[in-house]
Enzyme design. Structure first.
Site, PDB file in Angstrom:
ATOM      1  N   PHE A  83      17.433   4.503   4.392  1.00  0.00           N
ATOM      2  CA  PHE A  83      17.237   3.531   5.914  1.00  0.00           C
ATOM      3  C   PHE A  83      16.800   1.779   5.453  1.00  0.00           C
ATOM      4  O   PHE A  83      15.387   2.178   4.471  1.00  0.00           O
ATOM      5  CB  PHE A  83      16.170   4.850   7.249  1.00  0.00           C
ATOM      6  CG  PHE A  83      15.779   4.496   8.084  1.00  0.00           C
ATOM      7  CD1 PHE A  83      16.445   4.635   9.048  1.00  0.00           C
ATOM      8  CD2 PHE A  83      14.924   3.519   8.121  1.00  0.00           C
ATOM      9  CE1 PHE A  83      16.283   4.583  10.623  1.00  0.00           C
ATOM     10  CE2 PHE A  83      14.338   3.481   9.268  1.00  0.00           C
ATOM     11  CZ  PHE A  83      14.703   3.687  10.373  1.00  0.00           C
ATOM     12  N   ASP A 134      11.618  11.317   2.506  1.00  0.00           N
ATOM     13  CA  ASP A 134      11.759  11.309   3.812  1.00  0.00           C
ATOM     14  C   ASP A 134      12.472  11.749   4.948  1.00  0.00           C
ATOM     15  O   ASP A 134      13.557  11.822   5.244  1.00  0.00           O
ATOM     16  CB  ASP A 134      12.277   9.761   4.140  1.00  0.00           C
ATOM     17  CG  ASP A 134      12.307   9.524   5.900  1.00  0.00           C
ATOM     18  OD1 ASP A 134      12.339   9.643   6.454  1.00  0.00           O
ATOM     19  OD2 ASP A 134      12.112   8.067   6.561  1.00  0.00           O
ATOM     20  N   TYR A 165       8.797  10.532  16.470  1.00  0.00           N
ATOM     21  CA  TYR A 165       9.706  10.304  17.880  1.00  0.00           C
ATOM     22  C   TYR A 165      11.665  11.002  18.160  1.00  0.00           C
ATOM     23  O   TYR A 165      11.616  11.001  19.057  1.00  0.00           O
ATOM     24  CB  TYR A 165       9.591   9.545  18.175  1.00  0.00           C
ATOM     25  CG  TYR A 165      10.238   8.043  17.118  1.00  0.00           C
ATOM     26  CD1 TYR A 165      10.770   7.739  17.293  1.00  0.00           C
ATOM     27  CD2 TYR A 165       8.733   7.486  16.972  1.00  0.00           C
ATOM     28  CE1 TYR A 165      11.276   7.323  15.829  1.00  0.00           C
ATOM     29  CE2 TYR A 165       8.948   6.694  15.329  1.00  0.00           C
ATOM     30  CZ  TYR A 165      10.424   6.479  15.025  1.00  0.00           C
ATOM     31  OH  TYR A 165      10.712   5.385  14.268  1.00  0.00           O
ATOM     32  N   LYS A 166      11.191  11.404  16.868  1.00  0.00           N
ATOM     33  CA  LYS A 166      12.833  11.469  16.821  1.00  0.00           C
ATOM     34  C   LYS A 166      13.573  13.296  17.286  1.00  0.00           C
ATOM     35  O   LYS A 166      12.712  13.683  18.234  1.00  0.00           O
ATOM     36  CB  LYS A 166      13.255  11.468  15.226  1.00  0.00           C
ATOM     37  CG  LYS A 166      13.660  10.295  15.132  1.00  0.00           C
ATOM     38  CD  LYS A 166      13.957   9.883  13.764  1.00  0.00           C
ATOM     39  CE  LYS A 166      14.235   7.674  13.631  1.00  0.00           C
ATOM     40  NZ  LYS A 166      13.751   7.651  12.193  1.00  0.00           N
ATOM     41  N   ARG A 197      27.553   6.678  16.556  1.00  0.00           N
ATOM     42  CA  ARG A 197      26.643   7.852  16.232  1.00  0.00           C
ATOM     43  C   ARG A 197      26.078   8.820  17.212  1.00  0.00           C
ATOM     44  O   ARG A 197      26.018   8.425  18.396  1.00  0.00           O
ATOM     45  CB  ARG A 197      25.694   7.435  15.141  1.00  0.00           C
ATOM     46  CG  ARG A 197      24.610   8.964  15.247  1.00  0.00           C
ATOM     47  CD  ARG A 197      23.487   8.237  14.307  1.00  0.00           C
ATOM     48  NE  ARG A 197      22.176   8.006  15.349  1.00  0.00           N
ATOM     49  CZ  ARG A 197      21.693   6.996  14.446  1.00  0.00           C
ATOM     50  NH1 ARG A 197      20.452   7.270  13.601  1.00  0.00           N
ATOM     51  NH2 ARG A 197      19.815   6.657  15.193  1.00  0.00           N
TER      52      ARG A 197
HETATM   53  C1  LIG Z   1      13.608   6.606  11.789  1.00  0.00           C
HETATM   54  C2  LIG Z   1      12.688   6.566  10.628  1.00  0.00           C
HETATM   55  C3  LIG Z   1      11.749   6.131  10.658  1.00  0.00           C
HETATM   56  C4  LIG Z   1      11.236   5.294  11.067  1.00  0.00           C
HETATM   57  O1  LIG Z   1       9.918   4.530  11.294  1.00  0.00           O
HETATM   58  P1  LIG Z   1       8.892   3.598  11.374  1.00  0.00           P
HETATM   59  O2  LIG Z   1       7.650   3.633  10.912  1.00  0.00           O
HETATM   60  O3  LIG Z   1       8.868   5.333  12.838  1.00  0.00           O
HETATM   61  O4  LIG Z   1       9.242   2.572  12.515  1.00  0.00           O
HETATM   62  C5  LIG Z   1      12.173   5.841   8.999  1.00  0.00           C
HETATM   63  N1  LIG Z   1      12.708   6.460   8.828  1.00  0.00           N
HETATM   64  C6  LIG Z   1      13.920   6.978   8.353  1.00  0.00           C
HETATM   65  C7  LIG Z   1      14.749   7.354   7.529  1.00  0.00           C
HETATM   66  C8  LIG Z   1      13.980   7.029   9.810  1.00  0.00           C
HETATM   67  O5  LIG Z   1      15.052   7.573  10.270  1.00  0.00           O
END
Ligand SMILES: *Cc1c(COP(=O)(O)O)cnc(C)c1O
Length: 404
Positions: free
Chosen positions: A123, A193, A218-219, A363
């Site tokens: 990511f 992560d 938030y996911k 996706r």
């Molecule tokens: C969504 C996501 C993030 C989000 O990071 P933010 O700091 O909230 O923008 C980080 N790492 C992964 C793997 C994600 O899927």
């Protein structure tokens, strides 16, 4: 899966009652809960209470009536969702900021170890933050290699193995215990992560002997747009690692107002500034909801929703880039298609909301908490029509939005 089979599976679904706890809009099949979880019905009243009563009425007294403890209280609630113990998790900042804090801290554990090993195609923020973090630690470097070269990249110079448990694009899932063992055998720490894992697939940080982790609120946790994230530090490491963003809220005695920084003894040292109370209120609702769900039922349903969508994709001749083995994947399915962007837009126009990942991935998030088998069937039927009519060729569907 026939219509009757889908109905029967929905009726027998041990998680079926959860759908009603979300304010899902009519006429929408939401296959993007892995990017922004939907609104729990309990969230608006909780926010209203936090604003009108806690803030409006109680004013500053509210700090002592639940506000100041929100990061550790919610952290303790998240802990069992990820196989951690109370005191090992704290809700704070964003995933990106938490990555920064833990990466820099990990680089400082042993000055002889200067390399962060990660996966190319991870990511983006994970790699961007790692790049920023090495700039803050003299001599540190980042080595991002393809998945099949990871094992060879880990050696006695490795400070940290930084991996995303479930890949945001393909849904490939790392074997956390195996990769942690491998890192530990070389003397390196691990940072996982969990943004695309917690709340969807089983996560057992303790069982895997993992060192550090971060994750998104938030996911799958449904904490609301830009919700606070969380971080995990294994008990055994807590006294040895300190927060490079050493703000007053992580101080041993924030209200002692001392000049010199002294880290709080436990997980609280990972706080930096004042917690965002309204965001915390929404996050707590999402976390409470997830805690009410049986993790085994979530995992089983995630796997079978995937199988159902995978079967539909096969029938339609779509190329699936996600692993078929349930233990090797997350809770979304990704199809490769040369017109993936327009295909996604055409689906959205019909109320089937998935997303697109550059350059050619459609996706679809298959969140087990509130999706029904009937939704998968309906989404599949819409997809079939769009493909048959080649609607993705219509010019209106190729207009790019800022957020895809
Ligand atoms: C969504 C996501 C993030 C989000 O990071 P933010 O700091 O909230 O923008 C980080 N790492 C992964 C793997 C994600 O899927």
């Amino acid at each position: 899966m026939t219509r009757d089979e889908a109905r029967a599976r929905d009726a027998a679904d041990p998680l079926r009652e959860f759908r009603d706890r979300f304010a899902l809009p009519e006429g929408v099949i939401y296959l993007d809960g892995n990017s922004l979880g939907p609104l729990p019905r309990a969230t608006a009243p909780a926010i209203a209470d936090a604003v009108a009563r806690q803030w409006g009425d109680r004013l500053i007294r509210s700090w002592n009536e639940g506000w100041i403890d929100a990061p550790t209280r919610i952290g303790d609630k998240i802990a069992p969702l990820i196989g951690a113990r109370a005191g090992e998790v704290i809700a704070c900042d964003s995933t990106s900021v938490n990555l920064f804090k833990l990466i820099v801290a990990a680089l400082r554990v042993d000055p002889a170890r200067t390399v962060i090993v990660s996966e190319s195609g991870n990511f983006p923020t994970d790699l961007h933050i790692a790049e920023g973090a090495i700039g803050c630690v003299p001599g540190a470097t980042l080595r991002a290699v393809p998945r099949d070269a990871l094992a060879d990249a880990i050696d006695d110079r490795t400070a940290l193995l930084l991996l995303t448990h479930v890949h945001y694009k393909t849904a490939e899932r790392f074997d956390m215990a195996a990769w942690t063992r491998r890192a530990h055998a070389a003397g390196a720490l691990t940072l996982w992560d969990l943004s695309h894992s917690a709340g969807a697939v089983p996560v057992d940080l303790g069982g895997a002997n993992a060192d550090l982790a971060v994750g998104c609120g938030y996911k799958y946790l449904n904490g609301g747009p830009g919700a606070p994230a969380y971080l995990y530090v294994a008990d055994r490491l807590q006294a040895r690692m300190t927060n490079p963003l050493s703000g007053w809220m992580g101080h041993a005695a924030p209200f002692g107002f001392a000049d010199a920084y002294a880290p709080a003894p436990g997980i609280r040292r990972w706080l930096t500034g004042t917690p965002p109370v309204l965001g915390m209120a929404a996050l707590e609702i999402g976390v409470d909801l997830m805690r009410a769900a049986d993790p085994a039922a979530l995992a089983a349903k995630s796997a079978s929703l995937f199988d159902a969508m995978h079967a539909i994709g096969s029938t339609l001749g779509l190329e699936c880039v996600s692993p078929v083995d349930p233990a090797a994947r997350g809770s979304h399915i990704s199809f490769r298609h040369p017109h993936a962007y327009a295909l996604c837009q055409a689906l959205i126009a019909e109320g089937v909301i998935g997303d697109f990942r550059d350059p050619d991935i459609l996706r679809l998030g298959l969140t087990p908490l509130y999706l029904r088998y009937q939704d998968i069937l309906d989404a599949g039927a819409t997809l079939a029509v769009i493909l048959a009519e080649e609607r993705y060729r219509r010019p209106e569907f190729s207009k790019r939005h800022a957020v895809t």
